[in-house]
Design a protein around this motif. Structure first.
Motif, PDB file in Angstrom:
ATOM      1  N   ARG A 145       0.827  -1.206   0.000  1.00 40.58           N
ATOM      2  CA  ARG A 145       0.000   0.000   0.000  1.00 40.58           C
ATOM      3  C   ARG A 145       0.863   1.259   0.000  1.00 40.58           C
ATOM      4  O   ARG A 145       0.574   2.232  -0.694  1.00 40.58           O
ATOM      5  N   ASP A 146       1.922   1.234   0.783  1.00 42.66           N
ATOM      6  CA  ASP A 146       2.823   2.386   0.830  1.00 42.66           C
ATOM      7  C   ASP A 146       3.511   2.590  -0.518  1.00 42.66           C
ATOM      8  O   ASP A 146       3.646   3.723  -0.996  1.00 42.66           O
ATOM      9  N   ASP A 147       3.929   1.464  -1.130  1.00 39.86           N
ATOM     10  CA  ASP A 147       4.550   1.558  -2.460  1.00 39.86           C
ATOM     11  C   ASP A 147       3.568   2.128  -3.478  1.00 39.86           C
ATOM     12  O   ASP A 147       3.935   2.961  -4.316  1.00 39.86           O
ATOM     13  N   ASN A 148       2.311   1.659  -3.403  1.00 42.06           N
ATOM     14  CA  ASN A 148       1.290   2.158  -4.331  1.00 42.06           C
ATOM     15  C   ASN A 148       1.052   3.658  -4.141  1.00 42.06           C
ATOM     16  O   ASN A 148       0.863   4.405  -5.111  1.00 42.06           O
ATOM     17  N   LYS A 149       1.046   4.082  -2.879  1.00 43.36           N
ATOM     18  CA  LYS A 149       0.866   5.503  -2.595  1.00 43.36           C
ATOM     19  C   LYS A 149       1.998   6.321  -3.189  1.00 43.36           C
ATOM     20  O   LYS A 149       1.771   7.372  -3.807  1.00 43.36           O
ATOM     21  N   GLN A 150       3.227   5.832  -3.025  1.00 41.39           N
ATOM     22  CA  GLN A 150       4.377   6.532  -3.589  1.00 41.39           C
ATOM     23  C   GLN A 150       4.309   6.565  -5.113  1.00 41.39           C
ATOM     24  O   GLN A 150       4.630   7.573  -5.748  1.00 41.39           O
ATOM     25  N   LEU A 151       3.866   5.442  -5.705  1.00 39.05           N
ATOM     26  CA  LEU A 151       3.739   5.390  -7.166  1.00 39.05           C
ATOM     27  C   LEU A 151       2.682   6.369  -7.662  1.00 39.05           C
ATOM     28  O   LEU A 151       2.874   7.039  -8.680  1.00 39.05           O
ATOM     29  N   ARG A 152       1.553   6.445  -6.936  1.00 35.25           N
ATOM     30  CA  ARG A 152       0.500   7.386  -7.329  1.00 35.25           C
ATOM     31  C   ARG A 152       0.998   8.824  -7.260  1.00 35.25           C
ATOM     32  O   ARG A 152       0.682   9.647  -8.120  1.00 35.25           O
ATOM     33  N   LEU A 153       1.777   9.136  -6.234  1.00 36.07           N
ATOM     34  CA  LEU A 153       2.336  10.482  -6.109  1.00 36.07           C
ATOM     35  C   LEU A 153       3.293  10.784  -7.261  1.00 36.07           C
ATOM     36  O   LEU A 153       3.288  11.890  -7.821  1.00 36.07           O
TER      37      LEU A 153
END
Length: 252
Positions: A38-46
């Motif tokens: 989830r944290d990786d996905n958040k960083q990718l979205r940013l």
């Protein structure tokens, strides 16, 4: 014997506890891995949002550069004396549609000068300060220009009709006018040079009474998208003499 019985009884319990512990460890590991994803996905979205913003900025810069290149190329090809002015403000009121540009008296701008783009006429300078000028747009209802049908030189008065464009008045009924005909400045009065594009005929009406046709004209200039205009200096000295003022050399 008793010890064997105790071991026999506790064995399954310990085995179950061991399995439960292992299951909990697996669950905890999966839970932590999920949070990591989830944290990786958040960083990718940013990062994607940041890249999209950069892409939008590049697209805007490219479009603006193309627009400026086309306008400046027109100035070089036409080779007429002009000041390049950037649009810095607009007054969208119905009767007085105006633009504010970042050129003024200090640049040699005087009241009465014509503003145009590569497409055609934009308007006329009606007010000047040291560093800025106000331009009355040709589609303002308070604007009126001597114009003509380019193909047959039939003349009339082109009046602004705000968002509807223009209406060409005082063209006799026997004059040949068709949808698609180009309308240009007539050059009468010395304000607007002859032959500058104004628009194309979009509708022709002939009323039963009266001598004249009523002709609607679609502007060649998109007034809502103007970013830059050229202030025509070719009639500068003549305008100054008519107004009885002394002007300094223009600064491009």
């Amino acid at each position: 014997m008793v010890q064997q019985m105790i071991m026999q009884s506790l064995g399954p319990v310990q085995g179950g506890a061991s399995k439960l512990t292992n299951s909990f460890q697996v669950f905890a590991g999966d839970y932590l891995a999920l949070w990591s994803i989830r944290d990786d996905n958040k960083q990718l979205r940013l990062k994607i949002a940041d890249y999209q913003q950069q892409l939008d900025q590049l697209r805007e810069a490219y479009a603006r550069n193309r627009y400026l290149e086309n306008e400046l190329a027109f100035k070089r090809v036409e080779n007429f004396p002009a000041l390049t002015a950037r649009v810095v403000g607009k007054d969208p009121s119905f009767w007085f549609k105006t633009l504010i540009v970042d050129r003024g008296k200090n640049d040699g701008v005087i009241k009465g000068m014509v503003a145009r783009t590569s497409l055609g006429v934009v308007g006329q300078v009606i007010q000047v300060s040291d560093n800025y000028a106000k331009i009355l747009l040709t589609n303002a209802p308070s604007s009126a220009i001597d114009a003509m049908i380019q193909k047959n030189r039939v003349r009339g008065i082109l009046k602004g009709a705000a968002d509807k464009g223009y209406v060409l008045y005082y063209v006799l009924k026997n004059a040949e006018v068709e949808v698609g005909d180009r309308v240009v400045t007539a050059g009468v009065g010395g304000v607007f040079p002859s032959g500058i594009p104004l628009g194309t005929v979009s509708e022709v009406r002939s009323k039963r009474r009266g001598m004249f046709q009523e002709i609607e004209v679609a502007p060649v200039v998109d007034f809502g998208r103007l970013e830059m205009v050229f202030i025509d200096l070719s009639e500068r000295q003549k305008i100054a003499e008519e107004m009885g003022i002394t002007v300094a050399p223009a600064v491009d």
